[in-house]
Design a protein around this motif. Sequence first.
Motif, PDB file in Angstrom:
ATOM      1  N   LEU A  46       0.825  -1.198   0.000  1.00  0.00           N
ATOM      2  CA  LEU A  46       0.000   0.000   0.000  1.00  0.00           C
ATOM      3  C   LEU A  46       0.866   1.257   0.000  1.00  0.00           C
ATOM      4  O   LEU A  46       0.593   2.198  -0.714  1.00  0.00           O
ATOM      5  CB  LEU A  46      -0.941  -0.029   1.198  1.00  0.00           C
ATOM      6  N   LEU A  47       1.934   1.247   0.807  1.00  0.00           N
ATOM      7  CA  LEU A  47       2.785   2.430   0.857  1.00  0.00           C
ATOM      8  C   LEU A  47       3.590   2.599  -0.429  1.00  0.00           C
ATOM      9  O   LEU A  47       3.811   3.715  -0.884  1.00  0.00           O
ATOM     10  CB  LEU A  47       3.705   2.372   2.072  1.00  0.00           C
ATOM     11  N   ALA A  48       4.029   1.485  -1.028  1.00  0.00           N
ATOM     12  CA  ALA A  48       4.748   1.580  -2.301  1.00  0.00           C
ATOM     13  C   ALA A  48       3.821   2.128  -3.382  1.00  0.00           C
ATOM     14  O   ALA A  48       4.230   2.926  -4.229  1.00  0.00           O
ATOM     15  CB  ALA A  48       5.289   0.209  -2.695  1.00  0.00           C
ATOM     16  N   GLU A  49       2.571   1.696  -3.332  1.00  0.00           N
ATOM     17  CA  GLU A  49       1.573   2.197  -4.281  1.00  0.00           C
ATOM     18  C   GLU A  49       1.357   3.702  -4.075  1.00  0.00           C
ATOM     19  O   GLU A  49       1.234   4.461  -5.041  1.00  0.00           O
ATOM     20  CB  GLU A  49       0.267   1.442  -4.066  1.00  0.00           C
ATOM     21  N   THR A  50       1.330   4.129  -2.829  1.00  0.00           N
ATOM     22  CA  THR A  50       1.181   5.546  -2.515  1.00  0.00           C
ATOM     23  C   THR A  50       2.364   6.338  -3.057  1.00  0.00           C
ATOM     24  O   THR A  50       2.182   7.396  -3.661  1.00  0.00           O
ATOM     25  CB  THR A  50       1.070   5.758  -0.986  1.00  0.00           C
ATOM     26  N   LEU A  51       3.569   5.822  -2.852  1.00  0.00           N
ATOM     27  CA  LEU A  51       4.761   6.513  -3.357  1.00  0.00           C
ATOM     28  C   LEU A  51       4.719   6.626  -4.876  1.00  0.00           C
ATOM     29  O   LEU A  51       4.996   7.688  -5.435  1.00  0.00           O
ATOM     30  CB  LEU A  51       6.032   5.787  -2.919  1.00  0.00           C
ATOM     31  N   ALA A  52       4.329   5.551  -5.536  1.00  0.00           N
ATOM     32  CA  ALA A  52       4.247   5.569  -6.998  1.00  0.00           C
ATOM     33  C   ALA A  52       3.230   6.598  -7.479  1.00  0.00           C
ATOM     34  O   ALA A  52       3.506   7.365  -8.406  1.00  0.00           O
ATOM     35  CB  ALA A  52       3.895   4.180  -7.518  1.00  0.00           C
ATOM     36  N   SER A  53       2.074   6.644  -6.851  1.00  0.00           N
ATOM     37  CA  SER A  53       1.046   7.598  -7.291  1.00  0.00           C
ATOM     38  C   SER A  53       1.464   9.039  -7.018  1.00  0.00           C
ATOM     39  O   SER A  53       1.197   9.930  -7.818  1.00  0.00           O
ATOM     40  CB  SER A  53      -0.299   7.296  -6.640  1.00  0.00           C
ATOM     41  N   VAL A  54       2.148   9.265  -5.905  1.00  0.00           N
ATOM     42  CA  VAL A  54       2.619  10.609  -5.585  1.00  0.00           C
ATOM     43  C   VAL A  54       3.683  11.045  -6.586  1.00  0.00           C
ATOM     44  O   VAL A  54       3.699  12.185  -7.038  1.00  0.00           O
ATOM     45  CB  VAL A  54       3.161  10.661  -4.133  1.00  0.00           C
ATOM     46  N   MET A  55       4.564  10.135  -6.958  1.00  0.00           N
ATOM     47  CA  MET A  55       5.627  10.468  -7.916  1.00  0.00           C
ATOM     48  C   MET A  55       5.053  10.765  -9.296  1.00  0.00           C
ATOM     49  O   MET A  55       5.568  11.608 -10.017  1.00  0.00           O
ATOM     50  CB  MET A  55       6.648   9.329  -7.992  1.00  0.00           C
ATOM     51  N   ILE A  56       3.990  10.086  -9.666  1.00  0.00           N
ATOM     52  CA  ILE A  56       3.349  10.328 -10.962  1.00  0.00           C
ATOM     53  C   ILE A  56       2.670  11.697 -10.968  1.00  0.00           C
ATOM     54  O   ILE A  56       2.763  12.444 -11.939  1.00  0.00           O
ATOM     55  CB  ILE A  56       2.331   9.212 -11.292  1.00  0.00           C
ATOM     56  N   ASP A  57       2.000  12.028  -9.862  1.00  0.00           N
ATOM     57  CA  ASP A  57       1.253  13.289  -9.780  1.00  0.00           C
ATOM     58  C   ASP A  57       2.152  14.517  -9.674  1.00  0.00           C
ATOM     59  O   ASP A  57       1.765  15.602 -10.080  1.00  0.00           O
ATOM     60  CB  ASP A  57       0.294  13.271  -8.581  1.00  0.00           C
ATOM     61  N   SER A  58       3.324  14.345  -9.109  1.00  0.00           N
ATOM     62  CA  SER A  58       4.192  15.498  -8.868  1.00  0.00           C
ATOM     63  C   SER A  58       5.521  15.323  -9.597  1.00  0.00           C
ATOM     64  O   SER A  58       6.122  14.263  -9.547  1.00  0.00           O
ATOM     65  CB  SER A  58       4.454  15.652  -7.369  1.00  0.00           C
ATOM     66  N   LYS A  59       5.959  16.364 -10.247  1.00  0.00           N
ATOM     67  CA  LYS A  59       7.257  16.336 -10.923  1.00  0.00           C
ATOM     68  C   LYS A  59       8.377  16.743  -9.973  1.00  0.00           C
ATOM     69  O   LYS A  59       9.538  16.523 -10.243  1.00  0.00           O
ATOM     70  CB  LYS A  59       7.242  17.266 -12.147  1.00  0.00           C
ATOM     71  N   ASP A  60       8.019  17.350  -8.854  1.00  0.00           N
ATOM     72  CA  ASP A  60       8.994  17.784  -7.862  1.00  0.00           C
ATOM     73  C   ASP A  60       9.244  16.640  -6.878  1.00  0.00           C
ATOM     74  O   ASP A  60       8.367  16.288  -6.082  1.00  0.00           O
ATOM     75  CB  ASP A  60       8.461  19.020  -7.133  1.00  0.00           C
ATOM     76  N   VAL A  61      10.437  16.044  -6.928  1.00  0.00           N
ATOM     77  CA  VAL A  61      10.751  14.878  -6.106  1.00  0.00           C
ATOM     78  C   VAL A  61      10.688  15.219  -4.620  1.00  0.00           C
ATOM     79  O   VAL A  61      10.139  14.438  -3.831  1.00  0.00           O
ATOM     80  CB  VAL A  61      12.145  14.316  -6.477  1.00  0.00           C
ATOM     81  N   GLU A  62      11.213  16.358  -4.223  1.00  0.00           N
ATOM     82  CA  GLU A  62      11.212  16.736  -2.811  1.00  0.00           C
ATOM     83  C   GLU A  62       9.786  16.861  -2.280  1.00  0.00           C
ATOM     84  O   GLU A  62       9.458  16.354  -1.203  1.00  0.00           O
ATOM     85  CB  GLU A  62      11.949  18.055  -2.622  1.00  0.00           C
TER      86      GLU A  62
END
Length: 106
Positions: free
Chosen positions: A1-17
């Motif tokens: 679930l957390l890996a899925e959250t990280l993946a979705s956040v990375m897709i939605d945002s271009k800013d890594v920080e």
Amino acid sequence: LLAETLASVMIDSKDVEKALLQYSNTSVVEGHAIMDLNLLTHVLRKGGLSKFWALHHMMGIGKTLSQEPNVPYSEILKKKRRVIWISKLFWKGARIPAPTIMSKTR
């Protein structure tokens, strides 16, 4: 679930920080929810009806997780808030304070 959250956040945002900060905030909430839900196990150490009460609620949590594996732990915690509050009372009653370094030096 957390890996899925990280993946979705990375897709939605271009800013890594910014994405990692958002992921971290989500992870902390879920981690605290998991920790709170684990307080129910302290009731199992008691005898009698409290053990059956705890088992009943643990089976309900297990059923929710097996039927809906994508449900965040924080959502389950919201539904079981009163149960966890009672479990915390059992936990506080069972705690044995560890001696600190300060008390050993006196």
